[in-house]
Design a protein around this motif. Sequence first.
Motif, short mmCIF file in Angstrom:
data_model
loop_
_atom_site.label_atom_id
_atom_site.label_comp_id
_atom_site.label_asym_id
_atom_site.label_seq_id
_atom_site.Cartn_x
_atom_site.Cartn_y
_atom_site.Cartn_z
N ILE A 474 -29.10 6.43 41.05
CA ILE A 474 -30.16 6.30 40.87
C ILE A 474 -30.43 4.18 41.57
N GLU A 475 -30.00 3.55 40.03
CA GLU A 475 -29.85 2.07 40.11
C GLU A 475 -28.83 1.80 40.72
N HIS A 476 -27.96 2.23 41.08
CA HIS A 476 -26.47 1.69 41.90
C HIS A 476 -27.47 1.82 43.65
N TYR A 477 -28.20 3.07 43.98
CA TYR A 477 -28.49 3.27 45.02
C TYR A 477 -29.94 2.91 45.32
N ALA A 480 -32.06 4.81 47.35
CA ALA A 480 -32.14 5.23 48.61
C ALA A 480 -30.62 6.27 48.81
N PHE A 481 -30.95 7.51 48.67
CA PHE A 481 -29.35 8.37 48.03
C PHE A 481 -28.99 8.41 49.26
N PRO A 482 -27.54 7.88 49.67
CA PRO A 482 -27.08 8.47 50.62
C PRO A 482 -26.94 9.62 51.51
N PHE A 483 -26.97 9.66 52.66
CA PHE A 483 -27.85 11.52 53.59
C PHE A 483 -26.81 12.94 52.58
N LYS A 537 -37.65 6.42 50.82
CA LYS A 537 -36.25 6.26 51.35
C LYS A 537 -35.48 7.62 51.60
N VAL A 538 -35.92 8.07 52.80
CA VAL A 538 -35.87 9.06 53.52
C VAL A 538 -34.56 8.68 54.63
N PRO A 539 -33.70 9.45 54.48
CA PRO A 539 -32.21 8.65 54.99
C PRO A 539 -32.60 8.64 57.19
N VAL A 540 -33.12 9.61 57.09
CA VAL A 540 -33.66 9.41 58.90
C VAL A 540 -34.64 10.00 58.98
N LEU A 541 -35.91 9.23 59.38
CA LEU A 541 -37.27 9.15 60.13
C LEU A 541 -37.34 10.21 61.55
#
Length: 585
Positions: A474-477, A480-483, A537-541
Motif C-alpha cells: 500500500i505504501e510502495h504504490y 495506486a495498485f497496478p492494474f 485510485k482506480v486505474p481506468v475511468l
Amino acid sequence: MSQIQSSEPAPLDKLRHSCAHVMAQAVQELFSGTKITIGPAIENGFYYDFDSPHRFSVDDLAKIEKRMLEIVKGNHEFKRFELTKEESRTYWAQRQEPYKVEILEGLEGPVVSHYTHDTFTDLCRGGHSENTRDIRHFKLLSVAGAYWRGDEKNSMLQRIYGTAWFSKAELDAYLTQLEEAKKRDHRKLGQELDLFSIQDEAGPGLIFWHPKGGLVRKIMEDWLRAELLRRGYHLVFTPHVMQLKLWETSGHTGFYAENMFSPIEIEKTKYQLKPMNCPGHILIYKSALRSYRELPLRLAELGTVYRYEKSGVVHGLLRVRGFTQDDAHIFCRPDQIESEAAACIDFAKAALKKFGFEKFKVELSTWDPLTPKNYAGAAQDWARAEGALVNTLNRLGIPFVRMVGEAAFYGPKIDVKLVDAIGRAWQLTTVQFDFNLPQRFGLEYVGADGQRQQPLMVHRALWGSIERFFGILIEHYAGAFPFWLAPVQMKILTINSELASYAQEAAHSLKERGLRVEVNDGADTLGAKIRNATLQKVPVLAVVGKREKEALSLALRLRGGQDLGAIKNSEIPAKLQELLGSDWN
Ligand SMILES: [Zn+2]
Ligand SMILES: [Zn+2]
C-alpha cells in the motif's frame, strides 16, 4: 547514554547519540525539574527519555532546537572521564538523578565512564563525536510516551525523537522521505480505500480484511499458489491449535515462550495457538518413512499464526498479533542444499519483482565460530551450510553483507531486504537453515545405501507475512495498485441517469471477460464521480454519454491522465492489454 553496545559504534551513531546529549542539555535548561534517563542512537536518528513535570508538546520542539543550535555553536568538546561506581553514585545522587543511580546498579566493573560537554554530563559508555560543532544537521521530530525500561509497571516517561545527519542534503532527503511516508501511511490509505480495519471490539493487532483488501489478497495468494506449484512445492494446511506438548518437543515453550499466546485447556489437555507453522509441517514429514528419492520435499502453507506482541507496539499491518505467513519448509539431503538455496533466492526475487520491487539488499547471518557452545548443530554442519549459501550468492552474482554472529542458534540464514518507492528498506524474505528441529523430532530418511539419515531442514518465507507485505505494498504504490492487482480495475461513470442501464450492461459484459468493474450511476455530477474514482485510485475511468451509448463504447481515461477516447466495448480488454503491458496481469 548507551551502555549496551560492546563494539565501537558507527560514526553516524556517534553523531546521533551526541545530538541526544545536546538535546538533553537543552531540555534540562529549558524545563526545570526534568530528570534524564537514556538517550540512544536508533535507526535514522535518536531519542532521549525524560521524566519531567512539564508535558512536552510538538510546539516545544522548536524552542528546544533553537537552544540546541546555540549549544552546538559553542564548539564544546565531548570529554570522557571515569569514576568509580561509588563516586558516580554520589555524583548522580547529588544531582538528584534517580534514574542514573538506578542504571548504575546494573553496571558491572569497578569504574564507569561519563561523557561531558559544556555544562552537561551523562553516565555513558560512548562513543561520541569529538565536538558539538560536528552536530549541525538535525531536527526534532516527535514526542511520545515510553515506560521506563519498557515496562508498563514502571513510570511513564516522555520520549523526544530526533534525527541527525552528516550533511544538510542527507537531512533534507530524510525529511522529504518522512513527509512522503506520512502521505502513504497504509493505515490512512487502508481506511480511505476501504481495504482493511482493526477493531477495538476485537482487540489490538488483529486485522479485518474488507472486500477490496480481501480481493487484493486473493490476487496475491493466487499468484503465489500458482508459482509454488510450478516450482515443485506441495500445498498443505495444518491446524491453528495443537497440543502444548508438541511445542515442548520443538523447544518453542522454552526459547519462544514470550512470543506465544497463553495455552488453552480442553479435556485436561493444554493446547497452543500456533506461533509458527514448522512443527505442523514436520508432523506431515514424519507421517511416512521417507526415502532419499522423495527429497527435496517442499511443504508450503499460507499459514496463519498468532504471536504475542505488547498492545503498545502493534502498528497497523506492520506489527500485528495474528498474521498469515507465506511459509514453507524444505526437507532435503546435504547434496541438495545449494540448489535449494538458489531456488529459494530465485523465487524470492520473482515474488518481489512481480510486486514492483527491483532493488534488494542481501545479508548472510553466520554463527560466531568463537562461541560454538551457543549454537545447535556441529561445526561441519555450519561450515557446509554457510559454504553452500556463500557459493549460491556468488554464483548468482548477488552482492551480500556477511553478519558474523547474527545467525539464530539453530542455523545460518539469508535475509533479503527490499527497497521501496521512497527508498526505505524492509526486511522480508528469510531463508533459514535449521540444525535443531530435525534432531528434536528425530527426522529421518532412508539413504541410497539403505541407512537412516537425518534430513536438513530449511524454513523459508518470501513475503514473510501477507499482512505486513500488504501494508508495504500500500505504501510502495501509495494505494495506486497496478492494474493487475487493483481491486477495482475500471469504474464506469454515467453522465446522467438515463445511461444507467447501458452502463450496467457494459459492466456486465466486461466482467464476463474477467475485468473487475464497478459502476457509478448515481445522481452526482460527472465531476464529482471523477473526483471520487480518482481518490479511490482506480486505474481506468470509463465515461458514458449518449454518444458512447449509441456507439456501444466507453470513453476511457487512464489513472495517469492519458485520454484514450471512445473505444468499442468489445475491443476494450484487448486495447488495455496492449497499452498496459506488464501491468495487465
Ligand atoms: Zn552518551
Ligand atoms: Zn519454520
